[in-house]
Scaffold this motif. Structure first.
Motif, PDB file in Angstrom:
ATOM      1  N   ARG A 132       0.806  -1.222   0.000  1.00 42.91           N
ATOM      2  CA  ARG A 132       0.000   0.000   0.000  1.00 42.91           C
ATOM      3  C   ARG A 132       0.839   1.272   0.000  1.00 42.91           C
ATOM      4  O   ARG A 132       0.286   2.381   0.049  1.00 42.91           O
ATOM      5  CB  ARG A 132      -0.907   0.015   1.226  1.00 42.91           C
ATOM      6  N   ASP A 133       2.164   1.152   0.004  1.00 39.26           N
ATOM      7  CA  ASP A 133       3.009   2.349   0.012  1.00 39.26           C
ATOM      8  C   ASP A 133       3.390   2.704  -1.424  1.00 39.26           C
ATOM      9  O   ASP A 133       3.940   1.892  -2.155  1.00 39.26           O
ATOM     10  CB  ASP A 133       4.246   2.163   0.891  1.00 39.26           C
ATOM     11  N   PHE A 134       3.075   3.925  -1.798  1.00 38.56           N
ATOM     12  CA  PHE A 134       3.272   4.390  -3.171  1.00 38.56           C
ATOM     13  C   PHE A 134       4.244   5.566  -3.177  1.00 38.56           C
ATOM     14  O   PHE A 134       4.193   6.442  -2.314  1.00 38.56           O
ATOM     15  CB  PHE A 134       1.935   4.816  -3.783  1.00 38.56           C
ATOM     16  N   PHE A 135       5.126   5.576  -4.201  1.00 39.76           N
ATOM     17  CA  PHE A 135       6.154   6.611  -4.293  1.00 39.76           C
ATOM     18  C   PHE A 135       5.977   7.524  -5.503  1.00 39.76           C
ATOM     19  O   PHE A 135       6.662   8.533  -5.597  1.00 39.76           O
ATOM     20  CB  PHE A 135       7.537   5.960  -4.336  1.00 39.76           C
ATOM     21  N   GLY A 136       5.110   7.163  -6.431  1.00 42.95           N
ATOM     22  CA  GLY A 136       4.797   8.074  -7.522  1.00 42.95           C
ATOM     23  C   GLY A 136       5.477   7.798  -8.840  1.00 42.95           C
ATOM     24  O   GLY A 136       5.290   8.551  -9.805  1.00 42.95           O
ATOM     25  N   GLY A 137       6.275   6.733  -8.927  1.00 40.84           N
ATOM     26  CA  GLY A 137       6.875   6.407 -10.210  1.00 40.84           C
ATOM     27  C   GLY A 137       5.810   6.126 -11.256  1.00 40.84           C
ATOM     28  O   GLY A 137       4.733   5.611 -10.938  1.00 40.84           O
ATOM     29  N   ASP A 138       6.086   6.457 -12.518  1.00 37.68           N
ATOM     30  CA  ASP A 138       5.073   6.295 -13.561  1.00 37.68           C
ATOM     31  C   ASP A 138       5.733   6.179 -14.932  1.00 37.68           C
ATOM     32  O   ASP A 138       6.964   6.262 -15.064  1.00 37.68           O
ATOM     33  CB  ASP A 138       4.065   7.445 -13.527  1.00 37.68           C
ATOM     34  N   LEU A 139       4.907   5.988 -15.952  1.00 35.77           N
ATOM     35  CA  LEU A 139       5.427   5.788 -17.308  1.00 35.77           C
ATOM     36  C   LEU A 139       6.052   7.058 -17.872  1.00 35.77           C
ATOM     37  O   LEU A 139       7.039   6.993 -18.614  1.00 35.77           O
ATOM     38  CB  LEU A 139       4.313   5.291 -18.228  1.00 35.77           C
ATOM     39  N   ARG A 140       5.490   8.215 -17.535  1.00 41.47           N
ATOM     40  CA  ARG A 140       6.100   9.451 -18.026  1.00 41.47           C
ATOM     41  C   ARG A 140       7.495   9.634 -17.425  1.00 41.47           C
ATOM     42  O   ARG A 140       8.395  10.191 -18.068  1.00 41.47           O
ATOM     43  CB  ARG A 140       5.205  10.654 -17.710  1.00 41.47           C
ATOM     44  N   GLY A 141       7.680   9.152 -16.210  1.00 38.46           N
ATOM     45  CA  GLY A 141       9.013   9.185 -15.618  1.00 38.46           C
ATOM     46  C   GLY A 141       9.993   8.324 -16.397  1.00 38.46           C
ATOM     47  O   GLY A 141      11.159   8.698 -16.581  1.00 38.46           O
ATOM     48  N   VAL A 142       9.533   7.168 -16.872  1.00 38.37           N
ATOM     49  CA  VAL A 142      10.397   6.313 -17.688  1.00 38.37           C
ATOM     50  C   VAL A 142      10.755   7.019 -18.991  1.00 38.37           C
ATOM     51  O   VAL A 142      11.916   7.000 -19.427  1.00 38.37           O
ATOM     52  CB  VAL A 142       9.714   4.962 -17.975  1.00 38.37           C
ATOM     53  N   ILE A 143       9.760   7.652 -19.615  1.00 36.46           N
ATOM     54  CA  ILE A 143      10.027   8.379 -20.861  1.00 36.46           C
ATOM     55  C   ILE A 143      11.130   9.415 -20.648  1.00 36.46           C
ATOM     56  O   ILE A 143      12.045   9.561 -21.472  1.00 36.46           O
ATOM     57  CB  ILE A 143       8.738   9.048 -21.374  1.00 36.46           C
ATOM     58  N   ALA A 144      11.060  10.116 -19.517  1.00 35.27           N
ATOM     59  CA  ALA A 144      12.046  11.162 -19.235  1.00 35.27           C
ATOM     60  C   ALA A 144      13.447  10.593 -19.042  1.00 35.27           C
ATOM     61  O   ALA A 144      14.438  11.329 -19.180  1.00 35.27           O
ATOM     62  CB  ALA A 144      11.626  11.945 -17.993  1.00 35.27           C
ATOM     63  N   LYS A 145      13.548   9.308 -18.724  1.00 33.49           N
ATOM     64  CA  LYS A 145      14.850   8.696 -18.457  1.00 33.49           C
ATOM     65  C   LYS A 145      15.314   7.775 -19.585  1.00 33.49           C
ATOM     66  O   LYS A 145      16.315   7.063 -19.425  1.00 33.49           O
ATOM     67  CB  LYS A 145      14.793   7.909 -17.144  1.00 33.49           C
ATOM     68  N   LEU A 146      14.638   7.788 -20.715  1.00 37.98           N
ATOM     69  CA  LEU A 146      15.044   6.903 -21.805  1.00 37.98           C
ATOM     70  C   LEU A 146      16.458   7.204 -22.293  1.00 37.98           C
ATOM     71  O   LEU A 146      17.213   6.280 -22.630  1.00 37.98           O
ATOM     72  CB  LEU A 146      14.052   6.996 -22.964  1.00 37.98           C
ATOM     73  N   ASP A 147      16.836   8.463 -22.337  1.00 38.21           N
ATOM     74  CA  ASP A 147      18.187   8.784 -22.791  1.00 38.21           C
ATOM     75  C   ASP A 147      19.233   8.279 -21.796  1.00 38.21           C
ATOM     76  O   ASP A 147      20.333   7.874 -22.194  1.00 38.21           O
ATOM     77  CB  ASP A 147      18.334  10.285 -23.012  1.00 38.21           C
ATOM     78  N   TYR A 148      18.903   8.289 -20.511  1.00 35.18           N
ATOM     79  CA  TYR A 148      19.785   7.683 -19.508  1.00 35.18           C
ATOM     80  C   TYR A 148      19.980   6.198 -19.814  1.00 35.18           C
ATOM     81  O   TYR A 148      21.108   5.678 -19.761  1.00 35.18           O
ATOM     82  CB  TYR A 148      19.183   7.870 -18.112  1.00 35.18           C
ATOM     83  N   LEU A 149      18.893   5.511 -20.151  1.00 31.57           N
ATOM     84  CA  LEU A 149      18.968   4.079 -20.433  1.00 31.57           C
ATOM     85  C   LEU A 149      19.746   3.806 -21.718  1.00 31.57           C
ATOM     86  O   LEU A 149      20.501   2.834 -21.802  1.00 31.57           O
ATOM     87  CB  LEU A 149      17.559   3.497 -20.509  1.00 31.57           C
ATOM     88  N   VAL A 150      19.564   4.661 -22.713  1.00 31.54           N
ATOM     89  CA  VAL A 150      20.346   4.530 -23.947  1.00 31.54           C
ATOM     90  C   VAL A 150      21.830   4.688 -23.646  1.00 31.54           C
ATOM     91  O   VAL A 150      22.675   3.915 -24.128  1.00 31.54           O
ATOM     92  CB  VAL A 150      19.892   5.571 -24.989  1.00 31.54           C
ATOM     93  N   ASN A 151      22.168   5.675 -22.839  1.00 36.94           N
ATOM     94  CA  ASN A 151      23.564   5.926 -22.487  1.00 36.94           C
ATOM     95  C   ASN A 151      24.164   4.761 -21.707  1.00 36.94           C
ATOM     96  O   ASN A 151      25.359   4.458 -21.829  1.00 36.94           O
ATOM     97  CB  ASN A 151      23.663   7.217 -21.671  1.00 36.94           C
ATOM     98  N   LEU A 152      23.334   4.088 -20.919  1.00 43.08           N
ATOM     99  CA  LEU A 152      23.795   2.914 -20.182  1.00 43.08           C
ATOM    100  C   LEU A 152      24.070   1.742 -21.120  1.00 43.08           C
ATOM    101  O   LEU A 152      24.939   0.911 -20.850  1.00 43.08           O
ATOM    102  CB  LEU A 152      22.747   2.526 -19.136  1.00 43.08           C
ATOM    103  N   GLY A 153      23.317   1.668 -22.218  1.00 41.75           N
ATOM    104  CA  GLY A 153      23.494   0.584 -23.182  1.00 41.75           C
ATOM    105  C   GLY A 153      22.353  -0.405 -23.221  1.00 41.75           C
ATOM    106  O   GLY A 153      22.472  -1.482 -23.809  1.00 41.75           O
ATOM    107  N   VAL A 154      21.213  -0.039 -22.636  1.00 41.85           N
ATOM    108  CA  VAL A 154      20.061  -0.936 -22.547  1.00 41.85           C
ATOM    109  C   VAL A 154      19.429  -1.126 -23.922  1.00 41.85           C
ATOM    110  O   VAL A 154      19.291  -0.182 -24.699  1.00 41.85           O
ATOM    111  CB  VAL A 154      19.034  -0.363 -21.552  1.00 41.85           C
TER     112      VAL A 154
END
Length: 588
Positions: free
Chosen positions: A178-200
């Motif tokens: 029941r504990d929620f922190f607010g992560g969401d799909l738009r947050g993932v979109i904002a971090k896609l370049d981070y993931l690309v830079n990592l090599g994912v």
């Protein structure tokens, strides 16, 4: 695969009785030779086609001193062939295997069972894009918050008031979902370049469909994105932007059960004449139905034709989200659905995406799923427990470690090996760095092994920056975006870049070249034509020296990852391995 060195180590671990080394998985209708040594009496092979429950026998013929051979044709349809040897004057010979554990690892235990050969359809093996790719697992509520306005759109959590936590706080203990922190799909979109830079290259999402809990493993509606994570438009944007960056996306298929608050279960409770009534096994209608693992808030589905049609029909859940752009599915608790259900799932996926990547959650030998008509891969916890046991916990010798790896490779169809989801942490385990007691040498060594070995290495979000957690729920901490570990991040980027740029590391064959139990050293080679990489590992806390016999000449070898002092002479490479060292050796 099995080198002479690996076979000798396997024989040392099985010193009693006749010896038989089973062949690796084979294509349909293959003709193979079985051999056995160490018997004075003529053996007979008893074989069973496990899918057809059909058995037959073959008498072996002499092939030298106490050595016997038999030529066997394998079935023309996918199956697992099991077999054992019978003798006139001795007990039957079965395979001795290490017991690897299931949801928890085991070490130092052995058991016997029939030998096996996986018989696979070579025309239906995993797609080229899955081979050797780097996967990144995201637990959506804890990765990144890109839309604070949806943080409190909870459905309620089975009578428990929701808790809305600040980013960086620890998860609730004991957990109630029941504990929620607010992560969401738009947050993932904002971090896609981070993931690309990592090599994912591929994202695996824990469930994103509407559900009451933070983990969302009990859907309310399989056709709706959870509002706390986004909506259809945000989902479409995520798929489009990930694909534009060359990143594939797979979702979690939790098709065994749903939420007690779901549209399906509530309809079944409303009337026994409801078409959904037959989807559940009520012990006392309308309040009690059989729940997954005994949890009443997760009622299990009955695999009636209507349920199967909903998930695997032409307009069903499986096909719907593939049409929406996903590239595959990870099937939750796969053994809790029937094999027939998952074969229908495979057909539904192939009707939309013939190259879909389908992964089973199965913690033990998954070879029966990998024959070409069910899944592409499994979450490879066999690999997890082996690497942890050798490099982190010190519970396996190099010989025992190699034996586990070679057994897994034999069990797995060769065209599917590079697609297997190798992992060292997940949402269902403790975090690797915590298991290492914070020892970054052990942590990096284990990760270097995974990133150099056969398979599709999978990074659980945050492992690349040292996220910790002492158990599954504690490990589901928020991504520390304001305090990323630059040193660990650089290590992961370098290792992944080397892997992606090396045909040997991505899809090359593997051969064990050093097994040194006394020094706790282990070395394997990856080879793809002219591309060759040696990966060496010292699982002790003392420096050691090893020697590698080279097949490729002695010039121009260098350390491309990790640290070591090397010298070459007379077709041999001498490597001074530091304590907990993990050098990768290659030539330009």
């Amino acid at each position: 695969m099995d080198s002479a060195l690996s076979q000798a180590a396997a024989a040392r671990l099985r010193p009693v009785g006749p010896l038989h080394m089973p062949p690796p998985a084979q294509p349909l209708n293959a003709v193979i030779e079985l051999s056995l040594t160490g018997s004075t009496s003529q053996p007979e092979v008893h074989l069973v086609d496990s899918r057809r429950n059909l058995s037959w026998r073959a008498l072996m013929t002499a092939a030298g001193d106490r050595t016997w051979h038999a030529t066997i044709r394998l079935p023309a349809a996918p199956t697992i062939v099991t077999y054992h040897f019978e003798f006139a004057d001795a007990p039957p010979l079965l395979e001795q295997r290490q017991y690897e554990g299931e949801t928890t690892p085991h070490y130092g235990e052995w058991f016997t069972r029939p030998f096996q050969i996986a018989v696979y359809d070579p025309a239906r093996m995993p797609a080229d894009w899955t081979q050797g790719m780097v996967i990144y697992q995201i637990f959506p509520d804890r990765f990144a918050n890109g839309e604070p306005g949806n943080d409190r759109l909870t459905h309620g959590v089975y009578g428990h008031p929701p808790i809305f936590k600040s980013w960086g706080e620890l998860p609730e203990a004991p957990p109630l979902g029941r504990d929620f922190f607010g992560g969401d799909l738009r947050g993932v979109i904002a971090k896609l370049d981070y993931l690309v830079n990592l090599g994912v290259e591929c994202l695996y999402f824990n469930p994103i469909f509407a559900a009451p809990t933070n983990h969302r493993y009990e859907a309310i509606d399989f056709m709706q994105i959870e509002p706390m994570l986004g909506d259809d438009a945000v989902f479409d944007q995520l798929i489009a932007e990930a694909h534009a960056r060359g990143i594939r996306v797979i979702l979690d298929a939790v098709f065994n059960h749903c939420s007690a608050d779901s549209v399906y279960y509530q309809a079944a409770q409303s009337s026994r004449e409801s078409p959904y009534y037959r989807w559940f096994s009520f012990t006392q209608w309308p309040h009690n139905a059989v729940g997954w693992a005994g949890f009443g808030f997760m009622p299990e589905f009955v695999e009636c034709p209507e349920m199967e049609h909903y998930f695997n029909g032409p307009a069903g859940v499986t096909a719907h989200w593939l049409r929406r752009g996903i590239d595959g599915w990870r099937a939750d608790v796969a053994p809790d659905n029937s094999d027939a259900f998952w074969r229908g799932f495979r057909l539904a996926a192939e009707s939309v995406r013939p190259d879909a990547y389908l992964v089973a959650e199965h913690w033990v030998d998954s070879s029966h799923y990998l024959l070409g008509d069910t899944f592409s891969a499994a979450m490879n916890y066999r690999f997890t427990w082996a690497v942890r046991g050798f490099l982190v916990l010190g519970r396996l010798t190099p010989s025992e470690f190699d034996d586990r790896l070679m057994t897994w490779l034999r069990d797995t169809p060769p065209p599917a090996r590079h697609a297997q989801m190798n992992l060292l942490s997940s949402h269902d385990t403790d975090r690797l760095l915590t298991l290492c007691g914070g020892d970054r040498r052990k942590f990096q060594q284990a990760m270097a092994f995974m990133l150099a070995y056969v398979g599709a290495p999978t990074i659980y979000y945050g492992d690349e920056t040292g996220l910790e957690g002492s158990g599954p729920e504690d490990g589901r901490r928020t991504m520390p975006w304001d305090a990323l570990d630059a040193e660990l991040g650089a290590f992961f980027k370098a290792a992944i870049a080397l892997r992606r740029g090396s045909p040997a590391l991505r899809t090359g064959e593997v051969e064990t070249v050093v097994i040194d139990d006394a020094e706790r050293a282990y070395v394997f080679a990856r080879r793809a034509a002219a591309s060759v990489v040696y990966a060496a590992f010292n699982a002790s806390d003392a420096d050691t020296e090893i020697e590698i016999v080279l097949n490729e000449g002695t010039t121009d070898w260098r350390v491309v990852l990790g640290q070591a002092v090397i010298s070459a002479a007379d077709d041999q490479l001498t490597v001074m391995l530091p304590a907990r060292g993990f050098p990768w050796l290659a030539r330009p």
